[in-house]
Design an enzyme around this catalytic site. Structure first.
Site, PDB file in Angstrom:
ATOM      1  N   GLY A  24     -10.444  27.232  -4.542  1.00  0.00           N
ATOM      2  CA  GLY A  24     -11.012  26.470  -5.647  1.00  0.00           C
ATOM      3  C   GLY A  24      -9.976  25.832  -6.541  1.00  0.00           C
ATOM      4  O   GLY A  24      -8.790  25.785  -6.235  1.00  0.00           O
ATOM      5  N   SER A  25     -10.470  25.378  -7.659  1.00  0.00           N
ATOM      6  CA  SER A  25      -9.737  24.536  -8.600  1.00  0.00           C
ATOM      7  C   SER A  25      -8.328  24.996  -8.901  1.00  0.00           C
ATOM      8  O   SER A  25      -8.045  26.190  -8.989  1.00  0.00           O
ATOM      9  CB  SER A  25     -10.512  24.481  -9.908  1.00  0.00           C
ATOM     10  OG  SER A  25      -9.667  24.074 -10.959  1.00  0.00           O
TER      11      SER A  25
END
Lengths: 401, 135
Positions: free
Chosen positions: B63-64
């Site tokens: 993810g981010s």
């Protein structure tokens, strides 16, 4: 790790405590990946987030006297004036964003507030060594432009901007850029949204560097943006290849560096649908708003939306998140006004995962972006995910199937 | 039972003792509730389970590139962060977050560890001496 005189001086604190801290962390990162040295970067992108940890670090670096040696472009928080002008943001959240803005300004960052720098404001050349954070930016820079960056965190990219160096490991080295998984796409990739869903198949694709075959010869920049964004939402991917399309994959053999794939995966239309149904709340319902632009929408997409709306009007508000310069261009073209007239708002310099969207809490949105649906979950906003044209129709009818 | 010792590779130094919790899926710290360290990501192997004050063993981060760090920061504000982390595939975003927030972390663990360890086992993670002990 071997450091040259300048790097050692930074580590010893001769260039101030901010540079020293940045170098200390970078050396620790390098050592954990067994890097032998640091190499200079020519550009950087920091995924500013305007969240506690982000602001804490930016302020800390300012207070320690740090300045960016290689000024980075930055991701959006939210647009101070757009939300203030419409009285949509409370004083506390406004003050928080202002403090983030001031900290990055003091660091000397380029305040582009755009999460797609690789499309317009910060485009690297082939082979350039850079430090890019932002989940959609890293794979685009590596795979599409053939530049070289690891999957930097917003913090490590900021440290790279401050020191001007990155440890040499991972994707900076030839041997680590080769594909490891052959992904045969049998799904019909007939619009940009399908690339969002292909990217969301991370669990099925598994760890490694995917080499895609079976994709069309021409793939839009928006589709490539979507693919990278979702590969990094469903997993941690910093590189991929598309045979016959991306520069380091003229043939399958070159993409895999002459080796056999570790694994072969087939992606079908069913896989894309399954991926969607896992992350989308169910359809057949009325919706409160429509949101696009995670990552930021391009001018071409804004033009497409106006075209699709045609003579009709929107029943629920549509928020199209773009960069400040796309907004400016849209204004110059009369496009911004035309969309406003229909009930669609081009919101500049803003991310869906920001406190400025509090007014949407407990409402149900419609989007074409899994990434947009994923992060705001923590803010109590739920999304139905459908392709772009279905979303536009949804904004017109206020319902989605 | 004799305690068993397994070799590993240091990413962030430190030495902690705690119960272990195991995740089959990659972790994104942003979708963990800061108030109790419980995973809120739908369909995640750890959904509904807490990692607060436990040693967390998982394949990798995901993810981010920015909210990963913020997720850990929020957990730390409520004192519900993992006591230590054992990863199979270190990646830069995760490594940087662990270094900044000084959470002991190792990778390259002897594969026999994963065949032996059970959910809830009490273990010592000694990143300084690059050893994991099932107590």
């Amino acid at each position: 790790m071997n450091l040259n005189k300048e790097q050692q001086d930074m580590l010893d604190g001769r260039m101030g405590p901010g540079v020293q801290l940045a170098m200390k962390v970078q050396v620790a990162i390098g050592e954990s990946f067994n890097a032998e040295r640091l190499v200079p970067i020519t550009r950087a992108h920091v995924a500013l987030s305007n969240q506690d940890a982000d602001q804490w670090l930016a302020k800390k670096m300012v207070s320690m006297g740090a300045k960016c040696k290689v000024p980075p472009t930055v991701n959006p928080g939210f647009s101070l004036c757009w939300f203030k002008d419409r009285a949509l943001v409370d004083d506390e959240d406004y003050a928080f964003m202002k403090a983030t803005h001031d900290a990055y300004r003091a660091l000397g960052a380029k305040l582009t507030y755009n999460c797609t720098p690789y499309i317009d404001t910060n485009v690297p050349n082939y082979g350039e060594v850079i430090a890019f954070s932002e989940s959609s930016a890293t794979p685009y820079a590596n795979a599409v432009w053939g530049a070289r960056t690891n999957r930097e965190g917003a913090n490590s990219a900021l440290f790279a901007s401050i020191t001007g160096y990155v440890p040499e490991y991972g994707l900076l080295l030839d041997e680590n850029r080769k594909g490891t998984i052959l992904v045969e796409v049998q799904a019909h990739m007939d619009n940009d949204y399908k690339y969002h869903m292909l990217g969301m198949c991370g669990k099925k694709i598994g760890h490694g560097i995917p080499v895609f075959v079976g994709l069309p010869k021409h793939i839009s920049k928006e589709a490539l943006r979507n693919l990278g964004a979702e590969l990094n939402t469903s997993g941690a991917y910093d590189m991929y290849h598309i045979v016959g399309v991306t520069p380091e994959a003229p043939t399958i053999e070159v993409a895999f560096g002459g080796k056999e794939p570790e694994r072969k995966v087939i992606i079908t239309d069913d896989d894309l649908l399954t991926a969607r149904d896992e992350i989308s709340i169910v359809g057949n319902r009325s919706i409160d708003f429509v949101m696009f632009g995670c990552p930021h929408f391009t001018l071409d997409e804004c033009l497409h939306i106006r075209e699709q709306i045609g003579k009709r009007r929107l029943k629920v508000p549509m928020y199209i998140l773009t960069s400040e310069h796309t907004k400016t261009t849209a204004k110059l073209m009369g496009l911004d006004e035309a969309l406003e007239d229909k009930g669609a708002h081009i919101v500049p310099a803003t991310c869906p995962d920001q406190p400025s969207w509090k007014f949407l809490k407990n409402k149900v949105g419609l989007t074409e972006s899994p990434k947009c649906a994923y992060y705001p979950k923590r803010r109590g906003i739920d999304f139905v995910i459908r392709d772009l044209d279905t979303c536009i129709e949804g904004a017109i009818t206020g319902e989605v199937q | 039972m004799m305690s068993q010792v397994f070799k590993c590779h240091k990413i962030v130094e430190g030495c902690v003792e705690a119960d272990i919790t195991l995740s089959k899926d990659d972790i994104m710290f942003y979708l963990i509730r800061p108030e109790d360290g419980v995973m809120i990501e739908t369909g995640h192997d750890m959904e509904g389970r807490s990692m607060a004050k436990k040693i967390l063993a998982f394949p990798s981060g995901k993810g981010s590139s920015v909210v990963q760090a913020d997720g850990l920061f929020q957990l730390m504000k409520k004192d519900n962060q993992p006591a230590g982390m054992i990863v199979e595939r270190a990646e830069t975003v995760l490594v940087t977050s662990a270094i900044i927030f000084e959470i002991p972390m190792v990778d390259k663990v002897d594969p026999a560890f994963y065949e032996t360890v059970q959910e809830g086992d009490h273990i010592r993670l000694d990143a300084v001496n690059e050893e994991i002990t099932i107590l």
